[in-house]
Design a protein around this motif. Sequence first.
Motif, mmCIF file in Angstrom:
data_model
loop_
_atom_site.group_PDB
_atom_site.id
_atom_site.type_symbol
_atom_site.label_atom_id
_atom_site.label_comp_id
_atom_site.label_asym_id
_atom_site.label_seq_id
_atom_site.Cartn_x
_atom_site.Cartn_y
_atom_site.Cartn_z
ATOM 1 N N ALA A 184 74.630 0.898 17.798
ATOM 2 C CA ALA A 184 74.272 1.420 16.819
ATOM 3 C C ALA A 184 74.826 0.770 15.132
ATOM 4 C CB ALA A 184 73.333 2.466 16.147
ATOM 5 N N ARG A 185 74.318 0.715 13.533
ATOM 6 C CA ARG A 185 74.894 0.331 12.956
ATOM 7 C C ARG A 185 74.640 1.270 11.551
ATOM 8 N NH1 ARG A 185 72.998 -3.572 15.386
ATOM 9 N NH2 ARG A 185 74.833 -4.264 16.260
ATOM 10 N N GLN A 186 75.279 1.086 10.769
ATOM 11 C CA GLN A 186 74.546 1.538 9.336
ATOM 12 C C GLN A 186 73.186 0.294 9.111
ATOM 13 O OE1 GLN A 186 77.201 1.027 5.761
ATOM 14 N NE2 GLN A 186 75.325 1.691 4.627
ATOM 15 N N GLY A 187 72.040 1.432 8.808
ATOM 16 C CA GLY A 187 70.770 0.900 8.405
ATOM 17 C C GLY A 187 69.758 0.770 9.191
ATOM 18 N N SER A 188 70.165 1.366 10.931
ATOM 19 C CA SER A 188 69.803 0.764 11.950
ATOM 20 C C SER A 188 68.504 2.066 11.872
ATOM 21 C CB SER A 188 70.537 1.810 12.749
ATOM 22 O OG SER A 188 71.291 0.448 13.761
ATOM 23 N N ARG A 189 67.334 1.669 12.309
ATOM 24 C CA ARG A 189 66.071 2.526 12.481
ATOM 25 C C ARG A 189 65.991 3.630 13.805
ATOM 26 N NH1 ARG A 189 62.358 -0.888 8.494
ATOM 27 N NH2 ARG A 189 63.279 -2.657 8.769
ATOM 28 N N LEU A 190 66.532 4.782 13.731
ATOM 29 C CA LEU A 190 65.880 5.304 14.847
ATOM 30 C C LEU A 190 64.417 6.656 14.444
ATOM 31 C CD1 LEU A 190 69.351 6.103 16.415
ATOM 32 C CD2 LEU A 190 68.024 4.103 16.822
ATOM 33 N N SER A 191 64.913 6.799 13.267
ATOM 34 C CA SER A 191 63.320 8.120 13.098
ATOM 35 C C SER A 191 62.229 7.454 12.190
ATOM 36 C CB SER A 191 64.069 9.136 12.494
ATOM 37 O OG SER A 191 65.002 9.712 13.984
ATOM 38 N N GLN A 192 61.485 8.316 11.754
ATOM 39 C CA GLN A 192 60.429 7.953 10.737
ATOM 40 C C GLN A 192 60.058 9.786 10.155
ATOM 41 O OE1 GLN A 192 57.066 6.271 12.759
ATOM 42 N NE2 GLN A 192 57.358 7.129 15.232
ATOM 43 N N ILE A 193 59.766 9.869 9.428
ATOM 44 C CA ILE A 193 59.142 10.196 8.383
ATOM 45 C C ILE A 193 57.947 10.580 7.858
ATOM 46 C CG2 ILE A 193 60.318 10.148 6.287
ATOM 47 C CD1 ILE A 193 61.331 12.776 6.079
ATOM 48 N N ARG A 194 56.266 11.608 8.163
ATOM 49 C CA ARG A 194 55.325 11.033 7.522
ATOM 50 C C ARG A 194 55.599 12.861 6.184
ATOM 51 N NH1 ARG A 194 51.092 10.952 11.930
ATOM 52 N NH2 ARG A 194 51.182 8.885 12.302
ATOM 53 N N PHE A 195 54.860 12.420 5.604
ATOM 54 C CA PHE A 195 54.896 13.250 4.355
ATOM 55 C C PHE A 195 53.093 13.648 3.937
ATOM 56 C CE2 PHE A 195 57.911 10.649 3.871
ATOM 57 C CZ PHE A 195 59.455 11.095 2.877
ATOM 58 N N ARG A 196 52.842 15.382 4.111
ATOM 59 C CA ARG A 196 51.505 15.280 3.748
ATOM 60 C C ARG A 196 51.797 16.334 2.445
ATOM 61 N NH1 ARG A 196 53.131 16.634 8.758
ATOM 62 N NH2 ARG A 196 51.795 16.119 9.385
ATOM 63 N N ARG A 197 50.414 16.745 2.533
ATOM 64 C CA ARG A 197 50.639 17.719 0.818
ATOM 65 C C ARG A 197 49.002 18.975 1.935
ATOM 66 N NH1 ARG A 197 48.735 15.964 -3.103
ATOM 67 N NH2 ARG A 197 50.485 15.851 -4.423
ATOM 68 N N GLY A 198 49.360 19.973 2.108
ATOM 69 C CA GLY A 198 47.605 21.314 2.096
ATOM 70 C C GLY A 198 47.953 20.481 3.859
ATOM 71 N N GLU A 199 46.194 21.173 3.757
ATOM 72 C CA GLU A 199 45.771 20.894 5.708
ATOM 73 C C GLU A 199 45.556 19.205 6.069
ATOM 74 O OE1 GLU A 199 45.526 23.663 7.607
ATOM 75 O OE2 GLU A 199 46.367 24.941 6.189
ATOM 76 N N THR A 200 45.829 18.983 6.680
ATOM 77 C CA THR A 200 45.285 18.202 7.293
ATOM 78 C C THR A 200 44.896 17.756 8.008
ATOM 79 O OG1 THR A 200 47.587 17.968 8.241
ATOM 80 C CG2 THR A 200 47.375 17.392 6.141
ATOM 81 N N LEU A 201 45.290 18.851 9.401
ATOM 82 C CA LEU A 201 44.600 18.148 10.822
ATOM 83 C C LEU A 201 43.142 18.764 10.860
ATOM 84 C CD1 LEU A 201 46.502 18.476 13.655
ATOM 85 C CD2 LEU A 201 46.106 20.737 14.060
ATOM 86 N N LEU A 202 42.287 18.147 11.607
ATOM 87 C CA LEU A 202 41.036 18.266 11.598
ATOM 88 C C LEU A 202 40.854 19.380 13.100
ATOM 89 C CD1 LEU A 202 39.993 14.506 12.355
ATOM 90 C CD2 LEU A 202 39.581 15.530 10.361
ATOM 91 N N ASP A 203 39.499 20.775 12.638
ATOM 92 C CA ASP A 203 39.744 21.051 13.683
ATOM 93 C C ASP A 203 38.274 20.103 14.318
ATOM 94 O OD1 ASP A 203 36.672 20.844 12.437
ATOM 95 O OD2 ASP A 203 37.359 22.880 10.788
ATOM 96 N N ALA A 204 38.189 21.666 15.272
ATOM 97 C CA ALA A 204 37.462 20.569 16.692
ATOM 98 C C ALA A 204 36.429 20.354 16.576
ATOM 99 C CB ALA A 204 37.230 22.304 17.454
ATOM 100 N N ALA A 205 35.629 20.937 15.049
ATOM 101 C CA ALA A 205 33.924 19.724 14.561
ATOM 102 C C ALA A 205 34.273 18.850 14.229
ATOM 103 C CB ALA A 205 33.247 21.336 13.645
ATOM 104 N N GLN A 206 35.482 19.015 13.882
ATOM 105 C CA GLN A 206 35.389 17.526 12.773
ATOM 106 C C GLN A 206 36.505 16.361 14.203
ATOM 107 O OE1 GLN A 206 38.759 19.752 10.038
ATOM 108 N NE2 GLN A 206 37.259 19.012 8.184
ATOM 109 N N LEU A 207 36.805 16.679 14.618
ATOM 110 C CA LEU A 207 37.532 15.458 15.816
ATOM 111 C C LEU A 207 36.556 15.548 16.914
ATOM 112 C CD1 LEU A 207 39.693 15.048 17.223
ATOM 113 C CD2 LEU A 207 40.152 16.400 18.549
ATOM 114 N N ARG A 208 35.017 16.357 16.753
ATOM 115 C CA ARG A 208 34.278 15.689 17.681
ATOM 116 C C ARG A 208 33.215 15.081 16.095
ATOM 117 N NH1 ARG A 208 32.005 20.617 17.679
ATOM 118 N NH2 ARG A 208 33.707 21.186 19.287
#
Length: 368
Positions: A157-181
């Motif tokens: 590996a070296r400077q600049g290698s990309r091994l990880s990724q990041i996500r940004f979120r605001r508020g409640e994002t996860l779909l509940d059971a009814a929304q997923l269905r």
Amino acid sequence: MTRAFNGSGSGILPDRSIVALTEAGHIRLSSPYADDQVQPASLDLRLGPVAFRVRASFLPGPKATVAARIDALALHEIDLRAGAVLETGCVYIVPLMESLALPADISATANPKSSTGRIDVFTRVIADRSRGFDQVEAGYEGTLYAEISPRTFPVLARQGSRLSQIRFRRGETLLDAAQLRALHERERLVDSEIADLTDGVAVGVDLSGDFPGGLIGYRAKRHTGLIDVDLRQGYDVADFWEPMPARPDASLILDPNEFYILASKEAVQVPPDYAAEMVPFDPLVGEFRVHYAGFFDPGFGYAGAGGRGARAVLEVRSREVPFILEHGQIVGRLVYEKMIARPDTLYGQGIGSNYQAQGLKLSKHFRS
């Protein structure tokens, strides 16, 4: 002074919002973004110029910085500017080239990139004063660090290698059971005739042998050469992997501490206005871990982005005892989150996406 980020709504931030966060000073860079670093719903994180080999993995806890813990635990310092070998069984901490000054209503989570997980490099992101890996609290200001521990193959590996990724979120994002269905009824998230949508979309393992050559997957070899994490199509499969043909009973015995690449029985898709993440199935059903790399961006497997459904590749490691997997056995679940807005570019649309429409597929490092 950090400028304001004028976003609104709840959900995962898309590519243009990540750029806006950067322009507003909430994501701080030690050098400009590389090409394709901003993905549809995530940002690739780059290694900085130095790594520290430490005695053990750690979390800083609510009263300490990562730098202070490095000072106490570092064995030696490694220059990454020209590249360096990271050995198996060792733990390294690397300050990243991206740091944060997040708004009070924006949090983040990190995950290994798909190519990182598929070569069994265990990596997690750590923030100052954190109690958990890969979690960045809303309003965080400070440096980000990668913890890296190659498990099977030594890596370059070296400077600049990309091994990880990041996500940004605001508020409640996860779909509940009814929304997923409801979403599944509109978009058919998985090609199974009877989809299990309990706590996410259930994903089973394919041990049928329907992949080319009658294979069900690959088992990593021990005592191989090293893998350059930035080199595409650079290595022969046979030098690093043992192909595994299907058994007549469509089962597989996982040997303890061995690493396997398998694939899901189901083809899945992620519609453009959603993002997904693979989460572990109930740990009480088996002593194994599946899928180190869990982010699925909008457009993954989606016909409009060149998909028509794609298998989820499963990075599998058994723990203390041998364990038998059977064809179709549930090994993970895809949970879906809503986007604040549709990304400008979907996964698979000319942004260096390596795994669109995939079946059983090793990482980009190996010649297909």
